[in-house]
Each structure stands twice: as structure tokens, then as C-alpha cells.
Design a protein around this motif. Structure first.
Motif, PDB file in Angstrom:
ATOM      1  N   UNK A  91     -37.646  32.162  -7.912  1.00 44.76           N
ATOM      2  CA  UNK A  91     -37.091  32.607  -8.131  1.00 44.76           C
ATOM      3  C   UNK A  91     -36.030  32.138  -8.615  1.00 44.76           C
ATOM      4  N   UNK A  92     -35.702  32.506 -10.262  1.00 44.15           N
ATOM      5  CA  UNK A  92     -34.322  32.939 -10.884  1.00 44.15           C
ATOM      6  C   UNK A  92     -33.161  34.036 -10.450  1.00 44.15           C
ATOM      7  N   UNK A  93     -31.761  33.120 -10.288  1.00 42.31           N
ATOM      8  CA  UNK A  93     -31.096  34.160 -10.383  1.00 42.31           C
ATOM      9  C   UNK A  93     -30.020  34.033 -11.015  1.00 42.31           C
ATOM     10  N   UNK A  94     -28.842  35.124 -11.604  1.00 47.06           N
ATOM     11  CA  UNK A  94     -28.117  35.178 -12.560  1.00 47.06           C
ATOM     12  C   UNK A  94     -26.995  35.206 -11.868  1.00 47.06           C
ATOM     13  N   UNK A  95     -25.892  34.733 -11.771  1.00 48.08           N
ATOM     14  CA  UNK A  95     -24.751  34.076 -11.074  1.00 48.08           C
ATOM     15  C   UNK A  95     -23.915  34.728 -11.955  1.00 48.08           C
ATOM     16  N   UNK A  96     -23.550  34.532 -13.345  1.00 48.74           N
ATOM     17  CA  UNK A  96     -22.463  34.930 -13.797  1.00 48.74           C
ATOM     18  C   UNK A  96     -23.000  35.185 -15.353  1.00 48.74           C
ATOM     19  N   UNK A  97     -22.740  36.386 -15.949  1.00 47.61           N
ATOM     20  CA  UNK A  97     -22.511  36.512 -17.627  1.00 47.61           C
ATOM     21  C   UNK A  97     -21.166  36.737 -18.139  1.00 47.61           C
ATOM     22  N   UNK A  98     -20.786  35.874 -18.360  1.00 45.75           N
ATOM     23  CA  UNK A  98     -19.367  36.209 -19.309  1.00 45.75           C
ATOM     24  C   UNK A  98     -19.254  36.076 -20.753  1.00 45.75           C
ATOM     25  N   UNK A  99     -18.983  36.835 -21.088  1.00 48.62           N
ATOM     26  CA  UNK A  99     -18.731  36.792 -23.360  1.00 48.62           C
ATOM     27  C   UNK A  99     -16.732  37.339 -22.572  1.00 48.62           C
ATOM     28  N   UNK A 100     -16.668  36.270 -23.644  1.00 46.48           N
ATOM     29  CA  UNK A 100     -15.105  36.584 -24.031  1.00 46.48           C
ATOM     30  C   UNK A 100     -14.699  37.994 -25.076  1.00 46.48           C
ATOM     31  N   UNK A 101     -13.574  38.752 -24.110  1.00 44.87           N
ATOM     32  CA  UNK A 101     -13.491  39.832 -24.662  1.00 44.87           C
ATOM     33  C   UNK A 101     -14.099  40.097 -26.624  1.00 44.87           C
ATOM     34  N   UNK A 102     -13.679  39.380 -27.066  1.00 44.28           N
ATOM     35  CA  UNK A 102     -13.406  39.142 -28.810  1.00 44.28           C
ATOM     36  C   UNK A 102     -15.045  38.902 -29.326  1.00 44.28           C
ATOM     37  N   UNK A 103     -15.308  38.614 -28.202  1.00 41.49           N
ATOM     38  CA  UNK A 103     -16.939  38.518 -29.233  1.00 41.49           C
ATOM     39  C   UNK A 103     -17.952  39.533 -28.226  1.00 41.49           C
ATOM     40  N   UNK A 104     -17.559  40.617 -27.506  1.00 38.28           N
ATOM     41  CA  UNK A 104     -18.496  41.268 -26.677  1.00 38.28           C
ATOM     42  C   UNK A 104     -18.524  42.887 -28.077  1.00 38.28           C
ATOM     43  N   UNK A 105     -19.823  43.257 -27.663  1.00 47.41           N
ATOM     44  CA  UNK A 105     -20.153  44.511 -29.019  1.00 47.41           C
ATOM     45  C   UNK A 105     -21.612  43.991 -30.224  1.00 47.41           C
ATOM     46  N   UNK A 106     -21.468  42.001 -30.276  1.00 53.14           N
ATOM     47  CA  UNK A 106     -22.293  41.287 -31.070  1.00 53.14           C
ATOM     48  C   UNK A 106     -23.469  40.981 -30.807  1.00 53.14           C
ATOM     49  N   UNK A 107     -23.462  41.114 -29.162  1.00 52.86           N
ATOM     50  CA  UNK A 107     -25.412  40.670 -29.969  1.00 52.86           C
ATOM     51  C   UNK A 107     -25.122  39.930 -28.275  1.00 52.86           C
ATOM     52  N   UNK A 108     -23.850  38.851 -28.632  1.00 57.19           N
ATOM     53  CA  UNK A 108     -23.936  37.648 -27.298  1.00 57.19           C
ATOM     54  C   UNK A 108     -24.952  37.612 -25.919  1.00 57.19           C
ATOM     55  N   UNK A 109     -23.806  39.056 -25.124  1.00 54.82           N
ATOM     56  CA  UNK A 109     -25.100  38.835 -23.997  1.00 54.82           C
ATOM     57  C   UNK A 109     -26.178  38.773 -23.871  1.00 54.82           C
ATOM     58  N   UNK A 110     -26.367  39.807 -24.640  1.00 53.20           N
ATOM     59  CA  UNK A 110     -28.147  39.735 -24.770  1.00 53.20           C
ATOM     60  C   UNK A 110     -28.490  38.405 -25.694  1.00 53.20           C
ATOM     61  N   UNK A 111     -27.854  37.657 -25.703  1.00 54.91           N
ATOM     62  CA  UNK A 111     -28.797  36.036 -26.054  1.00 54.91           C
ATOM     63  C   UNK A 111     -28.344  35.527 -25.649  1.00 54.91           C
ATOM     64  N   UNK A 112     -27.263  35.540 -24.721  1.00 53.15           N
ATOM     65  CA  UNK A 112     -27.512  34.551 -23.573  1.00 53.15           C
ATOM     66  C   UNK A 112     -28.360  34.612 -22.346  1.00 53.15           C
ATOM     67  N   UNK A 113     -28.667  36.787 -22.133  1.00 56.79           N
ATOM     68  CA  UNK A 113     -30.051  36.430 -21.024  1.00 56.79           C
ATOM     69  C   UNK A 113     -30.647  36.369 -21.304  1.00 56.79           C
ATOM     70  N   UNK A 114     -31.280  35.537 -22.974  1.00 58.27           N
ATOM     71  CA  UNK A 114     -32.769  35.430 -23.642  1.00 58.27           C
ATOM     72  C   UNK A 114     -32.714  33.655 -23.335  1.00 58.27           C
ATOM     73  N   UNK A 115     -31.227  32.908 -23.698  1.00 56.46           N
ATOM     74  CA  UNK A 115     -31.736  31.692 -23.505  1.00 56.46           C
ATOM     75  C   UNK A 115     -32.020  31.212 -22.180  1.00 56.46           C
ATOM     76  N   UNK A 116     -31.334  32.607 -21.155  1.00 52.02           N
ATOM     77  CA  UNK A 116     -31.190  32.094 -20.011  1.00 52.02           C
ATOM     78  C   UNK A 116     -32.161  32.415 -18.934  1.00 52.02           C
ATOM     79  N   UNK A 117     -33.518  33.441 -19.394  1.00 53.46           N
ATOM     80  CA  UNK A 117     -34.525  33.512 -18.699  1.00 53.46           C
ATOM     81  C   UNK A 117     -35.652  32.422 -19.514  1.00 53.46           C
ATOM     82  N   UNK A 118     -35.198  32.193 -20.529  1.00 52.75           N
ATOM     83  CA  UNK A 118     -36.279  31.638 -21.340  1.00 52.75           C
ATOM     84  C   UNK A 118     -35.642  29.115 -20.962  1.00 52.75           C
ATOM     85  N   UNK A 119     -34.473  29.323 -19.850  1.00 55.23           N
ATOM     86  CA  UNK A 119     -34.256  28.005 -19.381  1.00 55.23           C
ATOM     87  C   UNK A 119     -34.488  28.344 -17.342  1.00 55.23           C
TER      88      UNK A 119
END
Length: 120
Positions: A91-119
Motif C-alpha cells: 500500500x501507499x500512504x500520502x504523507x503530505x499534500x502541500x500547496x502554496x496558498x496563492x495556488x489553492x483553488x486552481x485544481x493543483x491539489x487534485x492534479x498532485x493527487x492524480x500524479x501521486x496516485x499514478x506514481x
């Protein structure tokens, strides 16, 4: 996330990842000021040395999100990860998901999760 690129972190990324991690951590947990305990935890877990040690572990992977060569966020994964409630040995565990405040609300967190899941 428009114009963002995603890649795996390398050892040389430790200072940049550390700086962003400290910024996000303090923005989240020190809104009323920095206490000794918050400062201690930030330095222990997110200093450049601590991030470099995490990057060096075979069980740790960082997916970075950048725009124009500047770090906007990251996802830190641990695998294999073991937990009593997860019956899988790999199994894989997401330890941290950090997005700079100015970049929130733009789908960056979701995109990071998708890339992390693929990895993972």
C-alpha cells in the motif's frame, strides 16, 4: 492546473521543498503566531536536512508541481506503507499534500493527487 508541470523530486530539490513546506506549515498552524512547539516541529520535520533525509529514503517519493521552474506544491508518498486497517503489503500512504496558498483553488491539489496516485 494550467501551465503547471509535474515531476519527481531529486536530492537537489531539498532546499526548495523545505522552504515551501515551512511556508505552508506556518501559514496553516501558526496563524496566531509561532509557538515553541510549532517552531520545533517545523524545524524537526521540514528543515532542509530533514527533507533531504526523506528524499534519500527509498520508501519516500515526492511529486512536485512547478510553474516556470518555481515550486507551487508537492505530494509526499511513503510506500510500501503498512497499517493494520489496510490488508495490502504494498500500500501507499500520502504523507503530505502541500500547496502554496496563492495556488489553492486552481485544481493543483487534485492534479498532485492524480500524479501521486499514478506514481504509487
Amino acid at each position: 492546473m494550467r501551465d503547471a508541470t509535474f515531476r519527481l523530486a531529486a536530492a537537489g530539490d531539498a532546499p526548495t521543498v523545505s522552504a515551501l513546506a515551512l511556508q505552508v506549515f506556518l501559514d496553516t498552524y501558526a496563524r496566531e503566531g509561532v509557538s515553541r512547539s510549532v517552531a520545533g516541529e517545523a524545524h524537526e520535520l521540514l528543515s532542509p536536512g530533514a527533507v533531504a533525509a526523506s528524499l534519500a529514503r527509498a520508501s519516500s517519493t515526492f511529486v512536485l508541481a512547478e510553474r516556470d521552474g518555481r515550486l507551487l506544491g508537492f505530494a509526499q508518498l511513503a510506500f510500501p506503507s503498512r497499517h493494520l486497517l489496510v490488508p495490502h503489503d504494498n500500500a501507499a500512504e500520502l504523507v503530505r499534500l502541500y500547496v502554496q496558498e496563492r495556488s489553492t483553488g486552481q485544481g493543483l491539489g487534485r492534479a498532485l493527487l492524480e500524479h501521486a496516485e499514478a506514481e504509487a
